[in-house]
Scaffold this active site. Structure first.
Site, PDB file in Angstrom:
ATOM      1  N   LYS A 168      15.982  -0.644 -41.313  1.00 27.39           N
ATOM      2  CA  LYS A 168      14.493  -0.730 -40.202  1.00 27.39           C
ATOM      3  C   LYS A 168      16.139  -1.626 -39.349  1.00 27.39           C
ATOM      4  CE  LYS A 168      11.902  -3.298 -38.708  1.00 27.39           C
ATOM      5  NZ  LYS A 168      12.667  -3.143 -37.571  1.00 27.39           N
ATOM      6  N   GLU A 241      19.777 -14.162 -43.094  1.00 29.00           N
ATOM      7  CA  GLU A 241      20.645 -14.984 -41.636  1.00 29.00           C
ATOM      8  C   GLU A 241      19.827 -15.064 -40.242  1.00 29.00           C
ATOM      9  OE1 GLU A 241      23.597 -15.577 -42.382  1.00 29.00           O
ATOM     10  OE2 GLU A 241      24.210 -14.776 -44.389  1.00 29.00           O
ATOM     11  N   CYS A 275      24.485 -14.894 -33.399  1.00 31.18           N
ATOM     12  CA  CYS A 275      24.465 -16.348 -33.548  1.00 31.18           C
ATOM     13  C   CYS A 275      25.348 -16.701 -33.724  1.00 31.18           C
ATOM     14  CB  CYS A 275      23.830 -15.827 -35.008  1.00 31.18           C
ATOM     15  SG  CYS A 275      25.230 -14.719 -36.027  1.00 31.18           S
ATOM     16  N   GLU A 371      18.531 -21.735 -28.389  1.00 27.63           N
ATOM     17  CA  GLU A 371      19.667 -21.043 -28.394  1.00 27.63           C
ATOM     18  C   GLU A 371      19.533 -19.646 -27.552  1.00 27.63           C
ATOM     19  OE1 GLU A 371      19.026 -17.683 -31.486  1.00 27.63           O
ATOM     20  OE2 GLU A 371      21.203 -17.780 -31.970  1.00 27.63           O
TER      21      GLU A 371
HETATM   22  P1  NAD Z   1      14.243 -10.603 -33.777  1.00 28.04           P
HETATM   23  O1  NAD Z   1      14.256 -12.051 -35.194  1.00 28.04           O
HETATM   24  O2  NAD Z   1      13.751 -10.529 -33.210  1.00 28.04           O
HETATM   25  O3  NAD Z   1      14.334  -9.504 -34.910  1.00 28.04           O
HETATM   26  C1  NAD Z   1      14.907  -9.186 -35.706  1.00 28.04           C
HETATM   27  C2  NAD Z   1      14.732  -7.861 -36.608  1.00 28.04           C
HETATM   28  O4  NAD Z   1      13.392  -8.189 -37.273  1.00 28.04           O
HETATM   29  C3  NAD Z   1      14.149  -6.522 -35.938  1.00 28.04           C
HETATM   30  O5  NAD Z   1      14.699  -5.399 -36.966  1.00 28.04           O
HETATM   31  C4  NAD Z   1      12.590  -6.738 -35.360  1.00 28.04           C
HETATM   32  O6  NAD Z   1      12.105  -5.185 -35.438  1.00 28.04           O
HETATM   33  C5  NAD Z   1      12.738  -7.229 -36.810  1.00 28.04           C
HETATM   34  N1  NAD Z   1      10.951  -7.734 -37.193  1.00 28.04           N
HETATM   35  C6  NAD Z   1       9.928  -8.277 -35.923  1.00 28.04           C
HETATM   36  N2  NAD Z   1       8.925  -8.558 -36.959  1.00 28.04           N
HETATM   37  C7  NAD Z   1       8.745  -9.077 -37.931  1.00 28.04           C
HETATM   38  C8  NAD Z   1       8.611  -9.247 -38.982  1.00 28.04           C
HETATM   39  N3  NAD Z   1       7.105 -10.215 -38.557  1.00 28.04           N
HETATM   40  N4  NAD Z   1       8.779  -9.228 -39.828  1.00 28.04           N
HETATM   41  C9  NAD Z   1       9.737  -8.144 -40.679  1.00 28.04           C
HETATM   42  N5  NAD Z   1      10.568  -8.287 -39.432  1.00 28.04           N
HETATM   43  C10 NAD Z   1      10.156  -8.632 -38.299  1.00 28.04           C
HETATM   44  O7  NAD Z   1      15.036 -10.918 -33.806  1.00 28.04           O
HETATM   45  P2  NAD Z   1      16.235 -10.126 -32.082  1.00 28.04           P
HETATM   46  O8  NAD Z   1      15.821 -10.482 -31.194  1.00 28.04           O
HETATM   47  O9  NAD Z   1      16.206  -8.879 -32.811  1.00 28.04           O
HETATM   48  O10 NAD Z   1      18.363 -11.426 -32.498  1.00 28.04           O
HETATM   49  C11 NAD Z   1      18.726 -12.303 -32.284  1.00 28.04           C
HETATM   50  C12 NAD Z   1      18.377 -12.979 -32.853  1.00 28.04           C
HETATM   51  O11 NAD Z   1      19.180 -13.052 -34.625  1.00 28.04           O
HETATM   52  C13 NAD Z   1      19.034 -15.034 -32.721  1.00 28.04           C
HETATM   53  O12 NAD Z   1      18.066 -15.699 -32.988  1.00 28.04           O
HETATM   54  C14 NAD Z   1      20.459 -14.594 -33.695  1.00 28.04           C
HETATM   55  O13 NAD Z   1      20.680 -16.033 -34.052  1.00 28.04           O
HETATM   56  C15 NAD Z   1      19.844 -13.991 -35.309  1.00 28.04           C
HETATM   57  N6  NAD Z   1      21.112 -13.500 -35.600  1.00 28.04           N
HETATM   58  C16 NAD Z   1      21.965 -14.371 -36.596  1.00 28.04           C
HETATM   59  C17 NAD Z   1      22.151 -14.427 -37.622  1.00 28.04           C
HETATM   60  C18 NAD Z   1      23.354 -14.613 -38.774  1.00 28.04           C
HETATM   61  O14 NAD Z   1      24.184 -13.903 -39.483  1.00 28.04           O
HETATM   62  N7  NAD Z   1      22.773 -15.841 -38.750  1.00 28.04           N
HETATM   63  C19 NAD Z   1      23.177 -12.627 -36.944  1.00 28.04           C
HETATM   64  C20 NAD Z   1      23.113 -12.017 -35.670  1.00 28.04           C
HETATM   65  C21 NAD Z   1      21.617 -12.659 -35.717  1.00 28.04           C
END
Ligand code: NAD
Length: 470
Positions: A168, A241, A275, A371
């Site tokens: 997803k 992550e 990230c 962040e």
């Molecule tokens: P997000 O947490 O808003 O969304 C990530 C995913 O989770 C999306 O697919 C979203 O649809 C889904 N999601 C939303 N609500 C959910 C729920 N209740 N249960 C399960 N899934 C749900 O993150 P984002 O804004 O898309 O991405 C940015 C974030 O990702 C930043 O904080 C960044 O640091 C982090 N990130 C971390 C890494 C790493 O390897 N540590 C890598 C890339 C991005």
């Protein structure tokens, strides 16, 4: 307009409804994506469950072969993938090509890994062997900043180990994942790989589904906590992550121009939406003014624009929600620090923020403590190294960090004192799929990449066999 489909049980199908996909460089809708409903999600999980026993029984060499076929298929359409990525995600086309290159590279790297049984102990009495078995249905949930790489980082180890998948993507960047699904439809048996797109409404159903054995999640710390809570009932395996607030610590013996250039690139690549981007930089007071001025010069000279325009270095933020959040952050920053480059959204359509350098800002300001996920870099002054390290470590995040110095041994010993899962000396963001990557503190749980990352998609089973039958 292309027609994108979900992949469910080996069939490319329409969604129950559709969502708009926006080009962040224009703010305009350029494509529709199919959106799954709960019924389609359940069908996808069921298909993955049904496909598991035959897929997990295949020889690992067969699974390697199919991963390499997928890598070849991605390479064959690298240009097309990269254009789609720039259109849905916004970054400059060369950076998009880089992500796609890494996707197939990662698939090939995992395809070459071993999951051989390991003899843990052997003596006159018994032989103790550890075997690695797949878990079952793995769900991957991914963010919008590296939409395809975050999928292939999970798909490669999950499939090699013999698991089946429901993927997803984030709703604002679903298209490259759907294109990957189209390739998978021609390569893997029905049900082994499934793709569903939601509108941020199916995540909770996935993470609480009893038929999902593991969730491999990349996203924000706030959502990661929801995933953890929702998976608790069925005690799922998890890889989380999450977010980071990576610091770069500059020592007093650096070449300012050279180091400032590298730090600038590591804070503005992908418009800072990484990230492990550098999100704050600590500079000794003797170098502070020179370092700030050099960063400001680099920011003022950066070419910002649509990722398809030649020479563009910094594209737009990926979505409107993030854009609005960053504009509010800039308003707050104006009250807390001294902006010496950028500081504004660009006066053009799309979600553009001018690369911004902020000096004389305190550690408690939102820009420093949180962040930003934007091309905005706060520069913090220090006079005592111990104090700088204490400030760097005073955060709930622990993803990565870096130390910059001409005396490499000294820099390496300072690197030991940063509380993060990864620390680089004289580089940053130097991720390598052969090397395990994990977040300390609230930046994550579990490991991605490397041999240890592969093990995360397996259940270890230890069998002890006596030497003599009695
Ligand atoms: P997000 O947490 O808003 O969304 C990530 C995913 O989770 C999306 O697919 C979203 O649809 C889904 N999601 C939303 N609500 C959910 C729920 N209740 N249960 C399960 N899934 C749900 O993150 P984002 O804004 O898309 O991405 C940015 C974030 O990702 C930043 O904080 C960044 O640091 C982090 N990130 C971390 C890494 C790493 O390897 N540590 C890598 C890339 C991005």
């Amino acid at each position: 307009m292309n027609v994108f489909k979900l992949l469910i049980d080996g069939q490319l199908v329409d969604g129950a409804s559709s969502i708009d996909v926006i080009n962040p460089a224009t703010g305009e809708v350029f494509q529709q994506a199919p959106r799954a409903d709960e019924v389609q999600l359940n069908t996808a999980i069921e298909a993955a469950k049904n496909a598991f026993s035959a897929w997990s029984a295949t020889a690992i060499d067969y699974r390697r072969e199919l991963l390499i076929k997928l890598a070849d298929a991605i390479d064959a359409r690298l240009g097309e993938f990269a254009k789609l990525l720039t259109r849905e995600q916004g970054r400059p086309i060369e950076q998009a090509q880089g992500e796609i290159f890494f996707c197939s590279y990662t698939l090939r790297l995992f395809a070459g890994m071993e999951l051989a049984p390991k003899v843990l102990k052997e003596d006159d009495n018994a032989k103790v062997v550890e075997y690695r078995q797949p878990l079952g249905v793995v769900a991957t949930i991914t963010p919008w900043n590296f939409p395809l790489l975050m999928v292939t980082n999970k798909l490669a180890p999950a499939l090699l180990a013999g698991n089946t998948l429901v993927i997803k993507p984030a709703p604002t960047t679903p298209l490259t994942t759907l294109m990957l699904g189209e390739l998978c439809a021609d390569i893997f048996p029905a049900g082994v790989v499934n793709t569903v797109v939601d509108n941020n409404d199916l995540g909770g159903l996935i993470t609480s589904d009893p038929d999902v054995a593991k969730v491999a999640f990349t996203g924000s710390t706030a959502t990661g906590k929801k995933v953890l809570a929702s998976s608790a009932e069925t005690l799922k395996r998890l890889t989380l992550e999450l977010g980071g607030n990576d610091a770069a610590l500059v020592l007093d013996d650096v070449d300012v121009k050279a180091v400032a250039a590298q730090i600038y690139n590591c804070s503005t690549y992908n418009a800072g939406q990484i990230c492990v981007a550098i999100k704050r930089v600590y500079v000794p007071d003797a170098l502070y003014d020179e370092f700030c001025n050099e960063l400001a010069r680099l920011a003022n000279n950066s070419v910002v624009g649509d990722g398809f325009e030649p020479g563009v270095q910094v594209g737009p933020l990926q979505n409107k929600l993030q854009f609005e959040k960053v504009k509010r952050l800039l308003e707050d920053t104006k009250k807390r620090g001294n902006i010496i480059a950028g500081g504004e959204a660009l006066n053009r359509p799309g979600y553009f923020i001018a690369p911004t350098i902020v000096r004389d800002i305190d550690d408690k300001a939102k820009l420093v403590a949180g962040e930003q996920f934007a091309p905005i870099l706060p520069v913090l002054k220090y006079s005592d190294l111990d104090d700088a390290l204490a400030r760097i470590n005073a955060t709930e995040f622990g993803l990565a960090g870096s130390v910059w110095g001409t005396d490499i041994d000294r820099a390496a010993s300072v690197a030991q004192r940063i509380d993060s899962g990864s620390v680089w000396v004289n580089s940053h963001m130097a991720l390598d799929p052969a090397v395990p990557f994990r977040g300390a503190k609230q930046s994550g749980l579990g490991v991605e990449l490397g041999q240890e990352g592969l093990y995360e998609y397996t259940q270890a089973k230890v069998i002890t066999v006596p030497k003599n039958s009695r």
